[in-house]
Scaffold this motif. Structure first.
Motif, short mmCIF file in Angstrom:
data_model
loop_
_atom_site.label_atom_id
_atom_site.label_comp_id
_atom_site.label_asym_id
_atom_site.label_seq_id
_atom_site.Cartn_x
_atom_site.Cartn_y
_atom_site.Cartn_z
N ASN A 94 -4.82 -6.80 -0.78
CA ASN A 94 -3.73 -6.43 -1.59
C ASN A 94 -2.57 -7.15 -1.61
O ASN A 94 -2.21 -7.69 -0.53
N PRO B 213 3.60 6.90 -11.54
CA PRO B 213 3.10 7.99 -11.84
C PRO B 213 2.93 8.23 -13.22
O PRO B 213 3.86 8.18 -14.09
N ASN C 260 -15.10 7.36 7.14
CA ASN C 260 -15.33 6.21 6.45
C ASN C 260 -13.73 5.82 6.22
O ASN C 260 -13.49 5.43 4.93
N GLY C 261 -12.76 6.12 7.10
CA GLY C 261 -11.50 5.79 6.70
C GLY C 261 -10.82 6.72 5.72
O GLY C 261 -9.79 6.41 5.22
N ARG C 262 -11.40 7.74 5.43
CA ARG C 262 -10.83 8.56 4.34
C ARG C 262 -10.73 10.15 5.03
O ARG C 262 -11.52 10.68 5.55
N SER D 102 1.61 -3.13 -2.38
CA SER D 102 1.02 -1.75 -1.78
C SER D 102 0.60 -0.89 -3.02
O SER D 102 1.01 -1.26 -3.94
N GLY D 103 -0.24 -0.19 -2.53
CA GLY D 103 -0.72 0.78 -3.73
C GLY D 103 -2.01 0.05 -4.54
O GLY D 103 -2.24 0.57 -5.59
N GLU D 104 -2.40 -0.89 -4.02
CA GLU D 104 -3.62 -1.43 -4.62
C GLU D 104 -4.87 -1.39 -3.83
O GLU D 104 -4.87 -1.49 -2.66
N PHE D 105 -6.17 -1.21 -4.86
CA PHE D 105 -7.23 -0.67 -3.94
C PHE D 105 -8.25 -1.62 -4.71
O PHE D 105 -8.20 -2.26 -5.58
N ILE E 196 3.64 7.51 -5.80
CA ILE E 196 4.11 6.33 -5.89
C ILE E 196 3.84 5.45 -4.85
O ILE E 196 4.17 6.00 -3.65
N MET E 197 3.10 4.37 -5.11
CA MET E 197 2.52 3.56 -4.05
C MET E 197 3.25 2.18 -3.85
O MET E 197 2.71 1.44 -2.79
N THR E 198 4.12 1.97 -4.52
CA THR E 198 4.90 0.64 -4.57
C THR E 198 6.17 0.94 -4.89
O THR E 198 6.65 1.44 -5.87
N LEU F 271 -1.88 4.42 3.14
CA LEU F 271 -2.79 4.05 2.14
C LEU F 271 -2.47 3.00 1.46
O LEU F 271 -1.28 2.85 0.77
N GLY F 272 -3.40 2.13 1.00
CA GLY F 272 -3.06 1.06 -0.09
C GLY F 272 -1.81 0.21 0.38
O GLY F 272 -1.30 -0.44 -0.41
N GLY F 273 -1.63 -0.13 2.01
CA GLY F 273 -0.73 -1.02 2.35
C GLY F 273 0.86 -0.24 1.97
O GLY F 273 1.86 -1.16 2.36
N THR F 274 0.92 1.05 1.63
CA THR F 274 2.19 1.69 1.66
C THR F 274 2.84 1.75 2.86
O THR F 274 2.48 1.22 4.01
N ARG G 60 -9.10 10.88 -7.85
CA ARG G 60 -8.03 10.61 -6.74
C ARG G 60 -8.28 9.23 -6.15
O ARG G 60 -9.31 8.49 -6.19
N ASN G 61 -7.29 8.73 -5.48
CA ASN G 61 -7.42 7.22 -5.21
C ASN G 61 -8.17 6.91 -4.16
O ASN G 61 -8.28 8.09 -3.23
N PHE G 62 -8.73 5.95 -3.90
CA PHE G 62 -9.58 5.55 -2.49
C PHE G 62 -10.80 6.46 -2.16
O PHE G 62 -10.79 7.06 -1.27
N TYR H 147 -4.07 17.29 2.41
CA TYR H 147 -4.70 15.84 2.43
C TYR H 147 -4.60 15.28 0.83
O TYR H 147 -4.82 14.20 0.67
N TYR I 207 -4.00 11.33 -1.87
CA TYR I 207 -4.81 10.63 -2.70
C TYR I 207 -4.59 10.91 -4.14
O TYR I 207 -5.37 10.53 -5.27
N ASP I 208 -3.35 11.52 -3.92
CA ASP I 208 -2.88 12.04 -5.61
C ASP I 208 -2.74 10.62 -6.61
O ASP I 208 -1.94 9.94 -6.10
N PRO I 209 -3.40 10.54 -7.63
CA PRO I 209 -3.19 9.45 -8.38
C PRO I 209 -1.71 9.26 -8.98
O PRO I 209 -1.50 8.19 -9.32
N ASP I 210 -0.75 10.49 -8.82
CA ASP I 210 0.41 10.20 -9.29
C ASP I 210 1.35 10.00 -8.27
O ASP I 210 2.50 10.03 -8.43
N VAL J 43 -10.18 6.84 -9.36
CA VAL J 43 -9.37 7.87 -10.13
C VAL J 43 -10.07 8.16 -11.28
O VAL J 43 -10.16 9.62 -11.71
#
Lengths: 261, 888
Positions: free
Chosen positions: A140, A104, B75-77, A143-146, B111-113, B518-521, A118-120, B102, B106-109, A113
């Motif tokens: 991916n 983050p 579209n999956g979103r 995780s967390g890769e787009f 933590i996704m891994t 999202l993103g394989g989390t 925003r992501n995705f 929601y 999609y918050d870019p901050d 982004v």
């Protein structure tokens, strides 16, 4: 030499023709094919640098076969650090990679982004569509890769250039041109509007010399190729888009009471 | 006959026709085209393609109310959230927080891994690792503790595995995990929330909350609750409160130190001195009992006291006494008491205002009593029991750890059934307990707890917390200090069973992934499965069997597939389709009431305590002199006039206004009023209170841009007289000083606050939680300059993120209910001093440790407890010894 552990891979049942073409004997378009090969190598290299952390295999390439060329363009690794303690180099670049591109507060490497905050978002769809048209799909590794990761997109440009070279190798100029159009379109439309500017910002924040140099190199390569592809008006537009940054609006402290209620 | 030639094809003719038609337009409009909104939700369409969007039901977790929601996916979103029309208690509505939820995804901050710490703790240096690697690291740490416990033959060692949560809506998953590890050290957050309300209610009538029948009531007294904006069950309660006030013409009277939006909506608002609600409630009871306005039958049949005992007990609590304590005029107290007792049906509601004080449990018990003596309990339009539904835990279910946990059940607070989480770091720092592995989930004490700076010191020190793993998907002030982060997904991407008693219709609901994580989390539940499998790879520990689920969805099926009624309706699959069960009816488009297929209102069930015991239940049972029916040593009901009723969830099955369990520890067994230290403050000092706002939770929502734009700064509310006496005007920088230190913030001068109170909201002043919560994109441009998000680029017009008050709020624990006394800190307020900067925070950890020692003096073994309870008839020299509770 496979520089990339690219997460864009051939889709099931797709791209077979290209792979078959790749094993055919080289044809007569030697110079252009060689150029495409070089382009493929360059973009795969840049993509690999930004797509994931440096690992031992990649470090071996950096300090081995790639070293002369990198030195020539000014990307010089710290010999003492790399040779005396490769593990420390890998650890420090991994830490920097996470801080710059993953954790983050990072300079998010995703076009979604950059464009949407925003992501995705829709840029992901555009990237996926381009990959699919080329017979690839995104998978991916963490995780967390787009799909709209700058490293993946750079690697895709390299992949397209390689297909072009292969087509030239079998003297299929029609196919080669089709690959070229795809590459140039992708570069202009999906990387051009944001990636050079993103590189500049990321470079400012990078604390590790390796990433500072890689980001500077990537920015220069992108501008060079974009300038060659875009007409004057389009190039100016790209320059403007890549200057995008949050605009600090004038704030009049007296306009709203502290309560703001 | 009109012929073609007779048409007057001129512009004037057209316009004339148009004008005439416009006048009767309503009768001419197409009867086949209706506005989408008129369908009352449940469907949504793409603005681009017009295609119907996929609708997936879920249960909200933006806060703790658990409203029913529907996510629309294109579209999956996730493109939109709205309320689930099938949810009987929230009836298709979400609050602002719920609608914005929601954005968490999609918050870019986010933590996704998983991240592993590489620098010093809190330094912000990480490397990313995979979920599998992270689970391996955590499992190894846990296994070390288990192996040491086995080696030394000491099961208490396993309690060094600590799980701390702020919000645990996993439906038993955390308990299963911890019990499988053999640890009982599960620490909730409830004592910073409403635990003294719960402890004021539970020994009185069983459950921990009331469910008011707002819509059908005629009179409401609201003690210290901002129910239209926040508080427990805000959305469903607010809907029904508005139904009651608007449609049913109910009167609403609010007592609140601050003119909240609920207070402002009330017919009458009174601002009592903080912590004196109990005196007001007791005075009202005094009036009702002495003027014979009470429900004699209900008091006789359903309580464990007599009217005479109550009148005697209430003798000192005159309206004049209450006026002296609270500042509320005695004549108003007397009048409101009479109105409340004579207007039927009526109800009270209370939340943090009364209970978040030292001895807050007494205040809640006093308010509860008003409903009891007026016979409004479990009546239509009255003060009802909460209605929830349970679900079974999949078998086999691990037994609790063998040794009670001193952190989870602190012996000095034997009545605090919801624990005392604020004390945990102090206990560890003083060597009263040891930690080996600290895990946290939905928890941010470094921001959300009193003396929050002490938590930062505690979690930073590896001698206190050798290994810390956070499951948070957001980099909060607390997660920043972790050694390992294994991020959960957001609540829109995971499974949980739910049942919240948020209205009068009991129901089950679920969370399910409305999109693929999202993103394989990876969802938390899967992480628990993976960790246990790595802790017990060869089944040698015998705990792997407790997590023998092939998939997370199998785990959910094991909860829901065999519940009678639901099973026939389709079990888990039915819940996936509707999100909630049972389906009571439809929401009427005119009245918004639940109606059946014939359009008749679906009536809630009342009088739950009066349900008759069956002959088989009564067979072989005994009835004691109080009328309590006991079978096999357990109270199963109460006999009234020769009839067996199930009664209430207390030891006597009656409402226990007299609580013998309190007396045993030297507390007054009756509802009483105790004067707080803040009431003795110096004239120029103020009492600091905090409050939540309608668009934010305590900590988690400041990163959501639409909510941050609505509310992002929190100036301190001050009364004009109070401000003028200090030469302070609206917007001035001020310094607010408690014994812990000071903060520098700004003043908001308003008549809407008690003159001896200063109020500062929560949810602002973050030092972490993403770029918007911190306004980092402005502070460190271009560090957070991410480019072209038009909202962030152009619409973040504010430069002020607010100032968080918690560092200067003192630890103060209710010795009965265990609640933090959020509203007991006395402060001085002055204009800022030269050199002060907005947002400055200067606080002392040493003073925080002193506050811990001080608050222990109020615990049942302490000298201040004894001094404050001289009236209690107990052998003070032989109070029960502090003891660990058996089990968990």
């Amino acid at each position: 030499m496979d520089l990339s552990q690219n997460t864009v891979s051939p889709a099931r049942g797709g791209a077979t023709k290209c792979e078959e073409a790749a094993v055919s004997p080289a044809g007569g378009h030697g110079a252009r094919a060689a150029e495409c090969d070089a382009l493929a190598g360059l973009y795969r290299f840049l993509g690999r640098c930004l797509e994931e952390e440096v690992d031992a295999d990649f470090l071996a390439l950096l300090t081995g076969p790639l070293r002369p060329a990198l030195t020539e363009i000014g990307l010089v690794l710290d010999d003492s650090l790399v040779q005396s303690d490769a593990a420390a180099f890998l650890a420090s670049t991994a830490e920097e990679f996470t801080a710059l591109f993953v954790a983050p507060g990072a300079v998010s490497p995703y076009r979604s982004v950059f464009e949407k905050g925003r992501n995705f978002q829709e840029p992901c769809d555009e990237a996926i569509a381009a990959y699919r048209q080329a017979g690839l799909e995104f998978q991916n590794r963490y995780s967390g890769e787009f799909p709209d990761h700058v490293g993946v997109m750079l690697g895709f440009v390299g992949w397209l250039a390689e297909r072009e070279a292969e087509s030239l190798g079998v003297a299929d100029e029609v196919a080669a041109d089709a690959w070229r159009v795809r590459r140039e379109t992708f570069l202009l439309e999906q990387l051009g509007p944001w990636a050079p500017g993103w590189c500049r910002r990321a470079r400012i924040l990078a604390q590790h010399a390796f990433y500072r140099q890689v980001l500077e190199l990537t920015e220069r390569v992108l501008w060079h190729d974009l300038q060659a592809l875009a007409d004057r008006r389009r190039f100016k537009e790209l320059e403007r888009l890549n200057r995008r940054a949050p605009v600090r609006l004038d704030y009049d402290a007296d306009f709203r009471k502290a309560s703001g209620l | 006959m009109i012929t073609r030639n007779s048409l007057n094809l001129t512009r004037r003719g057209f316009m004339k026709l148009g004008g005439t038609a416009a006048a009767v337009a309503a009768s001419l409009e197409s009867r086949r085209l209706v506005a989408m909104e008129q369908s009352l939700g449940g469907k949504d369409f793409s603005a681009v393609t017009g295609a119907e969007r996929q609708a997936v039901p879920y249960t909200c977790l933006a806060c703790n109310i658990e409203d029913g929601g529907v996510a629309f996916v294109e579209n999956g979103r996730i493109v939109k959230l709205e309320g689930n029309m099938d949810h009987p208690n929230t009836r298709g509505k979400l609050c602002a927080k719920g609608n914005a939820g929601y954005l968490h995804v999609y918050d870019p901050d986010r933590i996704m891994t998983p991240l592993q710490r590489t620098g010093k703790r809190g330094e912000g240096k990480w490397k990313r690792i995979s979920y599998d690697e992270a689970a391996t690291i955590l499992a190894a740490k846990l296994r070390q503790v288990i192996d040491r416990s086995e080696r030394e033959g000491d099961p208490a060692i396993r309690n060094e595995i600590v799980f701390k949560w702020g919000r645990n809506r996993t439906g038993g998953a955390v308990s299963r995990f911890m019990h499988a590890l053999g640890s009982n050290t599960m620490v909730n957050h409830t004592n910073i929330c409403e635990s003294s309300k719960k402890v004021g209610l539970e020994p009185s009538w069983g459950p921990d909350i009331e469910s008011c029948d707002w819509a059908n009531t005629k009179y409401i007294i609201n003690f210290g609750s901002n129910v239209l904006e926040t508080a427990y069950f805000m959305n469903p309660n607010a809907q029904r409160l508005v139904d009651g006030v608007v449609a049913n013409k109910a009167k609403l009277v609010s007592f609140d130190v601050r003119l909240s939006n609920t207070a402002g909506y009330s017919d009458e608002w009174y601002a009592p001195f903080p912590g004196t609600d109990g005196a007001i409630a007791l005075a009202m009871a005094h009036v009702i009992m002495n003027e014979g306005l009470y429900d004699a039958d209900f008091v006789r049949d359903w309580t464990n006291v007599t009217a005479e005992q109550l009148i005697a007990h209430l003798k000192p609590y005159t309206p004049e006494f209450a006026e002296e304590e609270s500042g509320v005029p005695a004549r108003d107290i007397r009048r409101i008491a009479r109105e409340f007792a004579t207007t039927k049906p009526a109800t009270t509601f209370s939340y943090r205002g009364p209970c978040k004080h030292l001895w807050g449990a007494y205040q809640e018990a006093a308010i509860h009593m008003l409903n009891v003596i007026t016979g409004n309990v479990e009546t239509k339009g009255g003060y009802c029991l909460p209605r929830g539904m349970g679900w079974p835990q999949p078998e086999p279910n691990p037994p609790a750890g063998k040794v009670p946990s001193v952190l989870a059940k602190p012996p000095l607070y034997p009545l605090a059934s919801h624990a005392v989480s604020t004390n945990v770091p102090y206990m560890i720092m003083k060597g009263e307990a040891k930690v080996s592995v600290w895990m946290s989930y939905y928890d941010n004490p470094v921001y959300a707890y009193p003396s929050s700076h002490l938590w930062k010191d505690f979690l930073t020190d590896e001698s206190h917390v050798p290994f810390y793993v956070s499951f948070s998907p957001y980099m909060s002030e607390t997660t920043e200090l972790a050694d390992l982060i294994i991020p959960d997904v957001t609540y829109l991407e995971r499974h949980d069973p739910e049942s919240m008693p948020s209205g009068l219709y009991p129901c089950l609901s679920i969370r399910q992934p409305v999109i693929k994580p999202l993103g394989g989390t990876q969802e938390f539940r899967q992480t628990l499965i993976d960790v246990i499998r790595k802790v017990d790879p060869d089944e040698a520990l015998g705990v792997r069997k407790y997590f023998a689920f092939d998939t997370v969805e199998d785990w959910m099926r094991a909860h829901f597939d065999n519940i009678p009624g639901l099973k026939e309706a389709g079990g888990w699959n039915a819940l996936k389709e509707k999100g909630v069960w049972p389906i009571y009816g439809k929401v009427d488009q005119e009245t918004a009431k639940l109606v059946d297929r014939n359009g008749n209102e679906v009536e809630a069930e009342y009088g739950l305590h009066r349900k008759r015991l069956s002959a088989s239940e009564i067979a072989d049972a005994e009835i004691d002199v109080q009328g309590t029916i006991r079978k096999n040593g357990h109270a199963i009901g109460v006999s009234i006039n020769g009839r067996g009723h199930v009664g209430f969830g207390t030891g006597s099955r009656k409402i226990e206004i007299y609580k013998e369990g309190w007396r045993e520890y030297g507390f007054n067994p009756m509802p009483v009023y105790k004067r707080l230290a803040s009431r003795e403050k110096k004239p120029d000092e103020l009492v600091l209170t905090t409050y939540k706002v309608n668009v934010h939770t305590q900590s988690r929502t400041s990163s959501l841009k639409v909510l941050a734009e609505l509310y992002h700064k929190n100036p301190a509310w001050m009364n004009p007289g109070t401000a003028a006496a200090r030469d302070i005007t609206d917007g001035d920088l001020i310094r607010v000083t408690s014994p812990l230190g000071y903060i520098v913030t700004r003043a908001h001068v308003t008549e809407g606050i008690h003159p001896e109170v200063i109020a500062i909201s929560t949810a602002c002043g973050h030092d972490a939680y993403g770029r918007l919560a911190q306004l980092k994109h402005r502070e460190a441009d271009p560090e957070y300059a991410l480019g072209g998000d038009p909202d962030v680029t152009h619409n973040v017009w504010w430069d002020d993120k607010g100032v968080h008050p918690n560092p200067i709020i003192r630890l103060a624990v209710d010795p009965i209910g265990g609640s933090q006394g959020w509203y007991d800190t006395v402060v001085s307020v002055t204009k800022a001093e030269p050199g002060d900067m907005y947002g400055d925070v200067r606080v002392s950890t040493e003073q925080a440790m002193k506050d811990y020692d001080e608050t222990l003096r109020y615990a049942y073994t302490g000298d201040l407890h004894r001094a404050a309870h001289k009236e209690v008839d107990v052998d003070w020299d032989n109070l029960p010894k502090p003891a660990l509770s058996v089990g968990h």
